[in-house]
Design a protein around this motif. Structure first.
Motif, PDB file in Angstrom:
ATOM      1  N   ALA A  56      33.975  35.266  41.345  1.00 45.17           N
ATOM      2  CA  ALA A  56      34.122  36.297  40.622  1.00 45.17           C
ATOM      3  C   ALA A  56      34.540  35.903  39.157  1.00 45.17           C
ATOM      4  N   LEU A  57      35.287  35.049  38.989  1.00 45.03           N
ATOM      5  CA  LEU A  57      35.910  34.867  37.878  1.00 45.03           C
ATOM      6  C   LEU A  57      35.196  33.457  37.042  1.00 45.03           C
ATOM      7  N   ARG A  58      34.003  33.392  37.540  1.00 47.47           N
ATOM      8  CA  ARG A  58      33.306  32.450  36.966  1.00 47.47           C
ATOM      9  C   ARG A  58      33.161  32.977  35.502  1.00 47.47           C
ATOM     10  N   PRO A  59      32.890  31.928  34.399  1.00 47.82           N
ATOM     11  CA  PRO A  59      32.489  32.510  33.159  1.00 47.82           C
ATOM     12  C   PRO A  59      31.487  33.270  33.084  1.00 47.82           C
ATOM     13  N   GLY A  60      31.405  34.391  32.174  1.00 52.27           N
ATOM     14  CA  GLY A  60      30.476  35.443  31.963  1.00 52.27           C
ATOM     15  C   GLY A  60      31.269  36.573  32.153  1.00 52.27           C
ATOM     16  N   LEU A  61      32.188  36.893  32.241  1.00 50.22           N
ATOM     17  CA  LEU A  61      32.996  38.290  32.191  1.00 50.22           C
ATOM     18  C   LEU A  61      33.495  38.782  30.980  1.00 50.22           C
TER      19      LEU A  61
END
Length: 758
Positions: free
Chosen positions: A391-396
């Motif tokens: 869920a902490l993958r780049p894009g937040l």
């Protein structure tokens, strides 16, 4: 002089990080025999070291805010000299403690604080301080000091691999302590050199400030971050550090519990974890964040499918799944640490950045070590951490990349796909565990999982939904009611206990992770028959047959057993033989004494004593037992502290003059015969060993298990007729293998080349 700064700073960081990673296993080995082979020892020690690391990073942060680099260096050097003069070399604590009380935890924390606390805190502060000093120097690369963090982790991984492979096999604990103290003295000298030459003039090539707290330096314009971190970034630092920390510990627990209790397996996830730090903070990462982010969904989705498919009669691929778990963890940690490095602040906030990283790591450790075992009955922390990391993958965050999930249509589609994934997974789990399980075709289940995997892969561009769906997919098996065959699942600090009815074999089994700890017939007429490793056709059956032969009509034999399991050995007792079981796990005692689960103790009797076997024996009166049986297991083998010369001497002190010591050595990964041979030779004792095959008990369908049993006595008289019984032979020593002591052991030397079927 600036040309020598990078080698000087690098060597200093390599040594300080190496010393940090050496002291933890070294001091853990020092206290283990005093507190027993109990996970609480390691858990308490790990929590202490994480707390001490936080204290060190906190000290570095406060120093950086209020002191100039020169003053910091002088203060740090004085603290190092003080530790060297007042505390080192590290000494092994003395005394022993009752683990059935809460006091040992307090004793261990106090002992750690007094013995190793100050050196550890000072060492842990060295890395952020030295990097801050480099940022304040006149070197051309002072504006980007974070590559030194990669150097620091190289020292950590060198110590991690060097301790079990080089240091522990060659040096006693006393020798290790002196070597560590010598390294500490060298580090003190290196800090003096850094202070003398590295801080001769402060101020970067672009911003010159002398004798002032570390100032802002030129920031690489390609880095997209604010000059002063806000709470959004601080929370991201926290999460990006906590998720892989928890994931690494959760994977280690999962591997040991559900795949293979392999000695030293914890080294592999930890080494991969450190390698991802090295890659992320290197000047030129070998694997960029973009590449790692693109790669991550592939092994993660495969892992999710294998994780779910284990219940589809494919247990034969269990060990083939291990590389998938390790690769998925490695790539996921690469993404988290790569993103963490991308969000690093300008150098004046360096120590705060590392402080938040250490807080995140400690939170991950605290969650896995203390909260999860008391909250979950399975290893749920592993899928939870994997889901959080995904869920902490780049894009937040806009400053970190495009926020795909801000699009309403995309968000609704993503949540719809997530709902379908969860529904399909729950349906598959219900078909696997419900009444229709035996009639459900494998192709149908594989089809459901295949469709689920494709939908999960489609969510890879929406991190929150991808992580959420993955987490529920991995936890689905725990959310569906268990099969009627599973009678009990219980977890505590000692691991995961499972009681399962194997109706096809007519037995009920007790498993501790992947290790079988006993079985009993489901037929009430046959339930007193010892099965598995304890059958009358195996080595332990021969030992009790020998005790029967030597028993006098008017005497009552006392037999001690370290390790209870299901209580199978109780049925070798009787009115003229009293068995006392020493068991460290209260849950095992509760299971063995529960007549709704097992009947050995209920039918045959036997006293149970809660506590570590070695420590419990210390308080017993001398020469009490005619026989002692060591049947304790940790990670599929007898704990090291039960196989040392000091332990064997204690056993002999509690045996009668003709008493016999029996050791159940069955395990898949360690060849313990040379250890027994070396101990027997050092003590002037006689030792035999028997390797027996498994099979089915004559006249029944009840299985018994292959086993390895060794016996030791002061003289051949104590072994009686065992030497003439079929299958028994003298133990074979191995050239160059030293007897194990509380001061020395070597697991690497006895690793099996081939794995037996135990």
């Amino acid at each position: 002089m600036t040309a020598t700064l990078i080698p000087l700073y690098s060597i200093t960081l390599l040594l300080s990080s190496g010393l940090l990673f050496l002291v933890q296993p070294m001091f853990g080995r020092m206290v283990l025999p005093l507190l027993g082979g109990v996970p609480a020892v390691w858990i308490t020690a790990m929590l202490f070291f994480q707390t001490a690391l936080l204290a060190g990073y906190g000290y570095a942060y406060v120093s950086n805010r209020h002191l100039t680099p020169r003053v910091q260096a002088v203060l740090h050097g004085l603290l190092l000299v003080g530790c060297l003069a007042l505390i080192l070399p590290l000494q092994k604590p003395v005394g022993d403690h009752d683990l059935t009380e809460t006091a040992p935890v307090v004793w261990l924390l106090r002992t750690l604080a007094v013995t190793v606390g100050a050196p550890f805190v000072v060492l842990s502060a060295t890395a952020p301080l030295v990097q801050g000093w480099f940022a304040a120097s006149r070197h051309s690369r002072a504006g980007s000091p974070y590559f030194l963090y990669a150097v620091s982790n190289v020292g950590s991984i060198a110590a991690l691999l060097g301790y079990p492979l080089l240091i522990e096999p060659e040096l006693t604990l006393a020798g290790q302590s002196w070597l560590w103290s010598l390294g500490f003295a060298v580090l003190t000298g290196l800090i003096a050199l850094v202070a003398a030459f590295g801080l001769g003039q402060t101020g970067s090539a672009t911003t010159t400030t002398t004798d002032s707290p570390i100032s802002a330096t030129t920031i690489d314009s390609s880095r997209n971050h604010e000059a002063r971190p806000d709470w959004r970034h601080r929370l991201l630092w926290l999460g990006l550090a906590a998720a892989p920390s928890s994931l690494m510990l959760g994977l280690t627990t999962y591997i040991s519990t559900d795949i293979a209790a392999i000695p030293l397996i914890w080294v592999v996830p930890l080494a991969l974890y450190l390698l991802t730090f090295i890659n992320a903070f290197a000047r030129r990462p070998l694997i960029s964040l973009g590449v790692a982010n693109w790669l991550q969904p592939f092994p993660v989705v495969i892992l999710a499918l294998i994780y779910g498919a284990f219940g589809i009669r494919v247990s034969g691929i269990l060990h083939l799944a291990l590389p998938v778990h390790l690769v998925a963890f490695w790539v996921t940690a690469l993404v988290c640490h790569g993103r963490l490095a991308a969000l690093k602040p300008e150098p004046r906030h360096l120590t705060e950045f590392y402080l938040w990283i250490s807080v995140g790591g400690a939170i991950g450790g605290l969650f896995n070590a203390v909260i999860a075992p008391g909250l979950f009955w399975g290893v749920w922390e592993y899928p939870l951490a994997l889901g959080l990391a995904c869920a902490l993958r780049p894009g937040l965050v806009e400053s970190d990349g495009p926020n795909i999930e801000s699009n309403t249509g995309t968000r609704h589609l993503g949540w719809g796909l997530a709902a379908v994934i969860v529904a399909l997974t729950m349906a598959a789990e219900w078909l696997k565990s419900g009444a229709e399980a035996s009639q459900t075709p494998v192709w149908m289940l594989l089809g459901i999982y295949g469709l689920t995997g494709l939908l999960l892969f489609a969510l890879r561009r929406t991190p929150i939904m991808f992580g959420f769906s993955l987490c529920l997919m991995l936890l689905a098996g725990s959310l569906v009611p268990s099969s009627d065959a599973v009678r009990l699942v219980e977890r505590n600090f000692f691991g995961l206990l499972k009681v399962v009815d194997r109706v096809d074999a007519g037995i009920r089994t007790l498993q501790h992770g992947t290790t079988l700890h006993g079985a009993q017939s489901l037929d009430p007429q046959l339930r007193r028959i010892p099965l598995t490793y304890f059958s009358r056709l195996g080595g332990l059956g021969d030992v009790f047959a020998e005790l029967d032969r030597r028993q006098q009509p008017s005497e009552t034999q006392a037999v001690g057993v370290i390790g209870l399991g299901a209580g199978s050995l109780a049925c070798y007792g009787g009115p003229a033989r009293r068995l006392t079981f020493f068991e460290i796990d209260p849950a095992v005692i509760a299971v063995a004494r529960n007549p709704a689960l097992f009947h050995f103790l209920d039918d045959c009797g036997g006293e149970t004593v809660l506590g570590d076997g070695r420590l419990s024996l210390t308080g017993r009166r001398g020469q009490e037992f005619e026989a002692l049986v060591v049947d304790a297991f940790s990670s599929d083998s007898i704990p090291v502290h039960l196989l040392t010369l000091e332990a064997f001497q204690l056993y002999f002190d509690k045996l009668t003059a003709t008493g016999v010591l029996a050791l159940h050595l069955s395990n898949r990964y360690l060849d313990l015969e040379p250890v027994i041979a070396a101990a027997a030779q050092a003590l002037g004792a006689t030792a035999l060993i028997r390797e027996s095959k498994g099979g089915t008990l004559p006249g029944t369908t009840l299985p018994y298990t292959a086993s390895i049993v060794a016996v030791i006595a002061r003289s051949p008289i104590g072994l009686g007729q065992l030497a003439t019984q079929p299958g028994w032979r003298p133990v074979k020593p191995r050239t160059g293998l030293r007897p194990w002591t509380d001061d020395y052991s070597n697991l690497i030397q006895i690793l099996r080349r081939t794995r037996p079927a135990y």
